[in-house]
Design a protein around this motif. Structure first.
Motif, PDB file in Angstrom:
ATOM      1  N   LYS A 206       0.832  -1.198   0.000  1.00 47.98           N
ATOM      2  CA  LYS A 206       0.000   0.000   0.000  1.00 47.98           C
ATOM      3  C   LYS A 206       0.870   1.252   0.000  1.00 47.98           C
ATOM      4  O   LYS A 206       1.996   1.245   0.494  1.00 47.98           O
ATOM      5  N   ARG A 208       1.201   4.071   1.588  1.00 48.37           N
ATOM      6  CA  ARG A 208       1.848   4.636   2.767  1.00 48.37           C
ATOM      7  C   ARG A 208       2.685   3.613   3.531  1.00 48.37           C
ATOM      8  O   ARG A 208       3.311   3.956   4.522  1.00 48.37           O
ATOM      9  N   THR A 209       2.659   2.348   3.086  1.00 42.77           N
ATOM     10  CA  THR A 209       3.475   1.321   3.757  1.00 42.77           C
ATOM     11  C   THR A 209       4.956   1.535   3.469  1.00 42.77           C
ATOM     12  O   THR A 209       5.782   1.532   4.379  1.00 42.77           O
ATOM     13  N   GLN A 226       6.278   0.698   6.970  1.00 44.31           N
ATOM     14  CA  GLN A 226       5.405   0.771   8.143  1.00 44.31           C
ATOM     15  C   GLN A 226       4.279  -0.251   8.044  1.00 44.31           C
ATOM     16  O   GLN A 226       3.698  -0.431   6.973  1.00 44.31           O
ATOM     17  N   CYS A 230       0.087   4.221   9.806  1.00 47.66           N
ATOM     18  CA  CYS A 230       0.950   5.179   9.112  1.00 47.66           C
ATOM     19  C   CYS A 230       1.272   6.307  10.082  1.00 47.66           C
ATOM     20  O   CYS A 230       0.367   6.968  10.596  1.00 47.66           O
ATOM     21  N   VAL A 250      -2.244   1.170   5.875  1.00 51.85           N
ATOM     22  CA  VAL A 250      -1.003   0.495   5.499  1.00 51.85           C
ATOM     23  C   VAL A 250      -1.251  -1.009   5.612  1.00 51.85           C
ATOM     24  O   VAL A 250      -2.296  -1.444   6.091  1.00 51.85           O
TER      25      VAL A 250
END
Length: 396
Positions: A206, A208-209, A226, A230, A250
């Protein structure tokens, strides 16, 4: 064949890399693939528990340098306590353990080609039977207790500073547990992290990961991955303050990280009342750093950092100074050995700032944290795998 066996690996690679017709090249390629497949099958027992059925390691280039070395040198016990009894001894780095890990981990390829994500069981007694001092036939519980007894802990960190007119021990609450993860386990975890990094680069995680910012100056731009939530490090372009981004998603904690958490709870490093539900992976290249800070209170205390690849020093003090890019000044350094778990709690987490000066070589860390219940992401669901973990009971 006698002549061929006398050549170095580099000469053989040069010999088979050019000068053949397309038909011969195809034939040689097929032979090499067959040989590699046979070698992988012969060593598959070393990775038992790492790959589930149906998952395959994708072919690497012929000049890859992946190591299958699994040798573990018997280590001398240093001046540490067992988990049952803390003492006042100084924390000394274990040179023999460091050498072991350099041999086992130092030759990993920069990026491993991805395979499917699958369940990975980090066996509680991984590698124990390679030590001739342990007999076969022991129960799994007995093997786990033997491994647990080898963990060396220090909880007596002390440094008194004057803070707001009071003299206090700013390191109160810190703990260091060494040899929690042995060399074989570290190799498996690091390989998994490299695969996660590859997935992030391919857009398979994803948004924001995975984060790999552009390096615009020394110490800036380390890779972060992460899971669970997030975290926003600074006020972003939309005006959101630092802290957990409750409306961002995430990826959940991978199986390997949940196995690490289970071990830390069972081995009385992580209290069952504060089991982590998020983590951040930091992948440092030479020169990368983390500037002085106190972790955000969206995360409850304690939290836990596990170190891989190379030992490094973490700097503590109530008033750390920035000397130049990546260089900081403060009163106390603590060494973090590979395979260790560093616990931050009390004054060590809330009064003293901490930072990682520019590292001299590649390093990976995983920091596990539990989110404050009032700060959980809106779509967060507790992981059933992390419920009801019971710590080992220690007999007198």
């Amino acid at each position: 064949m006698e002549l061929l066996s006398s050549l170095k690996k580099e000469d053989i690679l040069d010999l088979f890399s050019h000068g053949f017709c397309s038909r011969c090249q195809a034939f040689l390629h097929a032979r090499i693939k067959t040989l590699r497949k046979r070698k992988l099958e012969e060593t598959s027992s070393l990775d038992e528990g790492f790959e589930s059925s149906g998952d395959h390691v994708v072919d690497m280039p012929l000049n890859g340098n992946a190591s299958n070395s699994e040798s573990l040198t018997k280590r001398k016990r240093k001046r540490w306590d067992t988990p049952k009894n803390s003492s006042q001894h100084r924390l000394d780095s274990a040179a023999s353990v460091k050498d072991d890990n350099k041999r086992v981990l130092g030759s990993l390829p920069k990026y491993l080609v991805s395979c499917k994500q699958s369940d990975f069981e980090l066996l509680l007694n991984d590698g124990i039977c390679e030590d001739s001092s342990f007999e076969n036939g022991l129960s799994e519980e007995r093997k786990e207790r033997i491994r647990y007894s080898l963990v060396r802990s220090r909880k007596d960190f002390t440094f008194v500073e004057r803070v707001n007119t009071r003299e206090i021990n700013v390191l109160q609450g810190l703990e260091l547990h060494a040899e929690v993860f042995n060399a074989l386990e570290q190799r498996k975890i690091v390989e998994w992290i490299y695969r996660l990094q590859w997935r992030g680069q391919q857009g398979k995680l994803k948004d924001r990961t995975y984060s790999e910012p552009r390096k615009w100056m020394r110490g800036k731009g380390r890779v972060t991955i992460q899971f669970g939530c997030c975290y926003n490090y600074a006020v972003d372009k939309y005006g959101n303050p630092p802290g957990i981004m409750r409306d961002e998603e995430v990826d959940p904690l991978p199986p390997v990280f949940k196995q690490m958490i289970k071990r830390m709870v069972r081995w009385n490093i992580v209290p069952s009342s504060c089991i982590p539900d998020s983590c951040i992976v930091n992948i440092y290249e030479e020169g990368d750093c983390i500037p002085p800070h106190i972790d955000h209170h969206d995360f409850v205390r304690p939290f836990y950092t596990v170190s891989f690849l190379n030992e490094c020093e973490i700097l503590f003090g109530s008033n750390l100074q920035v000397v130049c890019a990546g260089e900081f000044a403060g009163p106390i350094f603590i060494s973090l050995p590979v395979g260790s778990v560093f616990v931050l709690n009390g004054n060590g987490a809330d009064v003293a700032k901490h930072c990682i000066p520019s590292v001299s070589s590649k390093r990976i860390s995983i920091t596990f944290r539990k989110m404050d219940d009032s700060k959980l992401p809106y779509k967060f669901s507790p992981d059933p795998d992390l419920v009801g973990i019971k710590p080992l009971t220690i007999s007198s």
